[in-house]
Design a protein around this motif. Structure first.
Motif, mmCIF file in Angstrom:
data_model
loop_
_atom_site.group_PDB
_atom_site.id
_atom_site.type_symbol
_atom_site.label_atom_id
_atom_site.label_comp_id
_atom_site.label_asym_id
_atom_site.label_seq_id
_atom_site.Cartn_x
_atom_site.Cartn_y
_atom_site.Cartn_z
ATOM 1 N N VAL A 1 0.896 -1.168 0.000
ATOM 2 C CA VAL A 1 0.000 0.000 0.000
ATOM 3 C C VAL A 1 0.933 1.216 0.000
ATOM 4 O O VAL A 1 1.481 1.609 1.023
ATOM 5 C CB VAL A 1 -0.933 0.009 1.227
ATOM 6 C CG1 VAL A 1 -1.864 1.205 1.163
ATOM 7 C CG2 VAL A 1 -1.733 -1.282 1.296
ATOM 8 N N HIS A 2 1.138 1.757 -1.184
ATOM 9 C CA HIS A 2 2.117 2.826 -1.377
ATOM 10 C C HIS A 2 1.617 4.119 -0.716
ATOM 11 O O HIS A 2 0.405 4.357 -0.678
ATOM 12 C CB HIS A 2 2.299 3.036 -2.887
ATOM 13 C CG HIS A 2 3.487 3.859 -3.230
ATOM 14 N ND1 HIS A 2 3.432 5.225 -3.333
ATOM 15 C CD2 HIS A 2 4.769 3.508 -3.475
ATOM 16 C CE1 HIS A 2 4.632 5.689 -3.644
ATOM 17 N NE2 HIS A 2 5.465 4.661 -3.745
ATOM 18 N N PRO A 3 2.532 4.939 -0.214
ATOM 19 C CA PRO A 3 2.102 6.224 0.356
ATOM 20 C C PRO A 3 1.236 7.047 -0.602
ATOM 21 O O PRO A 3 0.352 7.787 -0.171
ATOM 22 C CB PRO A 3 3.430 6.937 0.641
ATOM 23 C CG PRO A 3 4.400 5.834 0.862
ATOM 24 C CD PRO A 3 3.971 4.713 -0.031
ATOM 25 N N ARG A 4 1.462 6.866 -1.904
ATOM 26 C CA ARG A 4 0.640 7.596 -2.884
ATOM 27 C C ARG A 4 -0.827 7.134 -2.800
ATOM 28 O O ARG A 4 -1.743 7.942 -2.876
ATOM 29 C CB ARG A 4 1.173 7.339 -4.292
ATOM 30 C CG ARG A 4 0.481 8.165 -5.373
ATOM 31 C CD ARG A 4 0.904 7.743 -6.768
ATOM 32 N NE ARG A 4 0.573 6.351 -7.012
ATOM 33 C CZ ARG A 4 1.461 5.418 -7.336
ATOM 34 N NH1 ARG A 4 2.734 5.729 -7.441
ATOM 35 N NH2 ARG A 4 1.077 4.167 -7.532
ATOM 36 N N ASP A 5 -1.023 5.797 -2.628
ATOM 37 C CA ASP A 5 -2.388 5.266 -2.488
ATOM 38 C C ASP A 5 -3.036 5.824 -1.224
ATOM 39 O O ASP A 5 -4.209 6.209 -1.230
ATOM 40 C CB ASP A 5 -2.373 3.735 -2.386
ATOM 41 C CG ASP A 5 -1.785 3.087 -3.621
ATOM 42 O OD1 ASP A 5 -2.185 3.473 -4.724
ATOM 43 O OD2 ASP A 5 -0.932 2.198 -3.469
#
Lengths: 157, 171
Positions: free
Chosen positions: B20-24
């Motif tokens: 779960v990428h920080p962008r998500d």
């Protein structure tokens, strides 16, 4: 999940021994629960990886091609046996003169079954199964592939 | 049946990747995954959702579990796990060499061997990643020419009615 009979045209394995030219017409009963990445190679044939021992991380899968199409194998995989255990009459010490011993083995543990010419005339079969992840067992059973199908509850396929 | 869930946190020891990428998190607060409930251990209520351990390769004792928090409730996960698949096999169009330009090859897998599906960031409407196991032997990441909703369709009904979208270039 179930065993199905098919003519095997390719069986590449890293394990010792020949798989082909042992069984009559290279016909084997294979277990659908061992199949990985099955692709159609024609309308009537398929190829896939086959895990001998699906619970053992050291077991590199074999590659098999056979004369059974993807749809048919899928139908076999969706069948359900009458019981989770099957009763197999195993000859102690591979000796056909001994009285076979009824042994309960889970269908999911069976890897493959085949008949040599001698098996055919004696109405016996060779069976390979796994004691879970632990070990491979080869034995001689007092049953034909048809008997195995009946034991599973699949008389008419 | 697989479950399309919003994962708010996914901590794993496997590859230190940020699933779960920080962008998500910054854009939506979660990332959607289609997960297989047969990999779930120690399922518990967390807030309005749930938390659990998840095994990428449930047959391999060397595989440590990852930890997830999701917006799906425990009841939703139980219902998904109790729902039957259309078939015990699922056929997916595999992109050879994970190249989206190549012609996909229909490949059939056991539904139980699949761990999860992830959207393909470059073209999520037409492709997704499937993460599955060659039984206990190894873990495989494969690009599939279906979006996640189509995979859900195929798992549920055996076929997909949803079509993939095509970007139209300017003339």
């Amino acid at each position: 999940m179930s065993l199905f009979s098919t003519i095997v045209t390719e069986w590449t394995t890293k394990k010792p021994g020949n798989r082909l030219r042992v069984a009559i017409n290279d016909t084997f009963m294979l277990n659908t629960n061992r199949i990985i990445e099955m692709v159609a190679t024609s309308d009537l044939t398929s190829a896939f990886w086959y895990a001998n021992d699906p619970d053992d991380a050291r077991d590199s899968p074999d590659h098999i091609a056979c004369n059974c199409d993807v749809y048919a194998i899928q139908q076999y995989h969706d069948r359900v046996e009458t019981d989770k255990f099957g009763t197999f009459s195993i000859f102690p010490g591979w000796d056909r003169t001994e009285t076979p011993v009824d042994t309960e083995i889970e269908w999911t543990d069976i890897c493959y079954i085949y008949q040599t010419p001698t098996d055919y005339s004696e109405r016996t079969s060779h069976m390979v199964y796994y004691r879970k992840a632990w070990e491979r067992v080869e034995c001689l059973i007092d049953m034909t592939p048809t008997d195995v199908n009946v034991e599973a509850g699949f008389e008419a396929v | 049946m697989y479950l399309l869930t919003q994962v708010t946190s996914w901590r794993d020891n496997r590859d230190s990747s940020q699933r779960v990428h920080p962008r998500d998190v910054w854009e939506l607060g979660y990332r959607e995954y289609l997960i297989n409930p047969n990999r779930i251990v120690d399922l518990k209520v967390y807030g309005n959702g749930s938390q659990f351990l998840f095994s990428d390769n449930h047959r391999d004792r060397r595989e440590s579990n990852s930890f997830l928090r999701t917006n799906s409730t425990v009841a939703e996960i139980i219902t998904a796990h109790d729902t039957e698949f259309a078939s015990n096999f699922i056929t997916l169009p595999f992109c050879p060499k994970n190249d989206p330009e190549r012609t996909p090859v229909d490949t059939t897998l056991d539904v139980g061997d699949i761990a999860y599906f992830d959207r393909y960031n470059d073209d999520p409407d037409n492709f997704c990643w499937v993460i599955y196991n060659a039984k206990a032997f190894k873990r495989i990441e494969q690009l599939v020419a279906y979006n996640i909703e189509q995979v859900e369709d195929v798992a549920e009904t055996g076929t997909t009615t949803t079509s993939t979208s095509t970007e139209e270039g300017e003339q």
